[in-house]
Design a protein around this motif. Structure first.
Motif, PDB file in Angstrom:
ATOM      1  N   LEU A   1       0.860  -1.179   0.000  1.00  0.00           N
ATOM      2  CA  LEU A   1       0.000   0.000   0.000  1.00  0.00           C
ATOM      3  C   LEU A   1       0.900   1.234   0.000  1.00  0.00           C
ATOM      4  N   MET A   2       0.732   2.071  -1.029  1.00  0.00           N
ATOM      5  CA  MET A   2       1.569   3.248  -1.215  1.00  0.00           C
ATOM      6  C   MET A   2       0.721   4.514  -1.063  1.00  0.00           C
ATOM      7  N   LEU A   3       1.370   5.588  -0.629  1.00  0.00           N
ATOM      8  CA  LEU A   3       0.686   6.877  -0.488  1.00  0.00           C
ATOM      9  C   LEU A   3       1.542   7.981  -1.082  1.00  0.00           C
ATOM     10  N   THR A   4       0.911   8.826  -1.913  1.00  0.00           N
ATOM     11  CA  THR A   4       1.554  10.036  -2.423  1.00  0.00           C
ATOM     12  C   THR A   4       0.691  11.230  -2.042  1.00  0.00           C
ATOM     13  N   PRO A   5       1.104  12.043  -1.071  1.00  0.00           N
ATOM     14  CA  PRO A   5       0.363  13.268  -0.781  1.00  0.00           C
ATOM     15  C   PRO A   5       0.744  14.344  -1.790  1.00  0.00           C
ATOM     16  N   SER A   6      -0.232  14.916  -2.463  1.00  0.00           N
ATOM     17  CA  SER A   6       0.062  15.894  -3.508  1.00  0.00           C
ATOM     18  C   SER A   6       0.472  17.233  -2.900  1.00  0.00           C
ATOM     19  N   VAL A   7       0.941  18.133  -3.760  1.00  0.00           N
ATOM     20  CA  VAL A   7       1.212  19.502  -3.321  1.00  0.00           C
ATOM     21  C   VAL A   7      -0.100  20.155  -2.915  1.00  0.00           C
ATOM     22  N   LEU A   8      -0.008  21.173  -2.060  1.00  0.00           N
ATOM     23  CA  LEU A   8      -1.186  21.937  -1.655  1.00  0.00           C
ATOM     24  C   LEU A   8      -1.353  23.140  -2.581  1.00  0.00           C
ATOM     25  N   VAL A   9      -2.597  23.474  -2.894  1.00  0.00           N
ATOM     26  CA  VAL A   9      -2.893  24.609  -3.769  1.00  0.00           C
ATOM     27  C   VAL A   9      -3.840  25.552  -3.047  1.00  0.00           C
ATOM     28  N   GLY A  10      -3.449  26.815  -2.933  1.00  0.00           N
ATOM     29  CA  GLY A  10      -4.296  27.819  -2.301  1.00  0.00           C
ATOM     30  C   GLY A  10      -5.508  28.128  -3.154  1.00  0.00           C
ATOM     31  N   GLN A  11      -6.674  28.146  -2.524  1.00  0.00           N
ATOM     32  CA  GLN A  11      -7.914  28.352  -3.272  1.00  0.00           C
ATOM     33  C   GLN A  11      -8.149  29.814  -3.637  1.00  0.00           C
ATOM     34  N   ALA A  12      -7.442  30.734  -2.993  1.00  0.00           N
ATOM     35  CA  ALA A  12      -7.619  32.146  -3.297  1.00  0.00           C
ATOM     36  C   ALA A  12      -6.667  32.639  -4.377  1.00  0.00           C
ATOM     37  N   ASP A  13      -5.392  32.206  -4.317  1.00  0.00           N
ATOM     38  CA  ASP A  13      -4.406  32.728  -5.264  1.00  0.00           C
ATOM     39  C   ASP A  13      -3.621  31.649  -6.004  1.00  0.00           C
ATOM     40  N   SER A  14      -4.014  30.380  -5.840  1.00  0.00           N
ATOM     41  CA  SER A  14      -3.373  29.236  -6.515  1.00  0.00           C
ATOM     42  C   SER A  14      -1.908  29.045  -6.119  1.00  0.00           C
ATOM     43  N   THR A  15      -1.497  29.602  -4.987  1.00  0.00           N
ATOM     44  CA  THR A  15      -0.144  29.377  -4.483  1.00  0.00           C
ATOM     45  C   THR A  15       0.045  27.894  -4.178  1.00  0.00           C
ATOM     46  N   LYS A  16       1.226  27.348  -4.545  1.00  0.00           N
ATOM     47  CA  LYS A  16       1.496  25.933  -4.319  1.00  0.00           C
ATOM     48  C   LYS A  16       2.523  25.760  -3.203  1.00  0.00           C
ATOM     49  N   ILE A  17       2.271  24.749  -2.369  1.00  0.00           N
ATOM     50  CA  ILE A  17       3.204  24.363  -1.315  1.00  0.00           C
ATOM     51  C   ILE A  17       3.609  22.921  -1.577  1.00  0.00           C
TER      52      ILE A  17
END
Length: 238
Positions: free
Chosen positions: A127-143
């Motif tokens: 069982l593998m897990l890949t947590p994606s990058v986070l995307v801000g809903q107001a300005d589309s900033t990526k973390i």
């Protein structure tokens, strides 16, 4: 509030054994005059065309009563011999900021991933897990993974009802950090183990919950960030 949704990218499946064909008995006489008989029976795998319904994460084998924080999640509907049947959508709430790190903790304590192995070959799985990058809903900033990671906390496998084999095992610790955007193995069934339906429990231990850790400097403004927890089930142990 940070919300994660789950995406299932595997469709392999599960089955029960059924008896088929006929049984033939043959008799032979032993030296002391008693009788020995032999019996033959054909066994074949059951029908895997249907999906496995989500089960109660307490391991009782009863139907899943649902999660108030994830009310629309009815399972994946995946069919086949090796499947992910259910994966919780996690909701994180920020609860601390210290030493430049924002810590957000998952709030749904009924969280789990359900895996079913109906191959009955004993080949094992991962069982593998890949947590994606986070995307801000107001300005589309990526973390991304350079500034954030997921800590699953204490996790465990439970058999759903009666088990037909040995348990799979967790491959992370409670403090293992999984960088966003990178795949990691979180559970494994070795050869001869993991047959049937299994519950991978998340966020049930309040002393070591599932967390999202973010460098405060990466957050440009207060807003909701969303991402995907990508769960993958593979039949390869390599």
């Amino acid at each position: 509030m940070t919300r994660w949704t789950s995406l299932i990218v595997t469709s392999l499946a599960l089955t029960a054994l059924v008896l088929g064909g006929s049984t033939v008995a043959q008799a032979s006489t032993t030296p002391d005059g008693s009788q020995n008989t032999t019996a033959k029976v054909t066994l074949k795998g059951g029908d895997t065309s249907g999906s496995v319904s989500p089960q109660n994460p307490d391991g009782s084998g009863s139907a899943f009563p649902g999660d108030d924080l994830d009310p629309d999640n009815q399972g994946t509907g995946s069919t086949g011999d090796l499947t992910i049947d259910y994966a919780s959508n996690l909701v994180f709430d920020e609860n601390s900021y210290a030493n430049g790190i924002i810590t957000a903790t998952a709030t749904n304590h009924q969280a789990f991933v359900q895996v079913s192995d109906r191959r009955y070959t004993g080949d094992g799985w991962q069982l593998m897990l890949t947590p994606s990058v986070l995307v801000g809903q107001a300005d589309s900033t990526k973390i991304d993974g350079s500034d954030a990671s997921v800590e699953l906390g204490v996790t465990k496998f439970l058999a759903s009802g009666a088990t037909v084999s040995q348990y799979p095992h967790v491959t992370t610790t409670s403090t293992t950090r999984l960088p966003l955007g990178e795949m990691a193995k979180v559970g494994q069934a070795d050869y001869g183990t993991g047959l049937g339906t299994w519950i991978y429990r998340l966020n049930y231990d309040t002393a070591a919950p599932t967390k999202l850790l973010v460098n405060g400097s990466a957050v440009a403004e207060t807003q909701t960030y969303t991402g995907v927890l990508n769960w993958t089930l593979t039949d390869s142990l390599h």
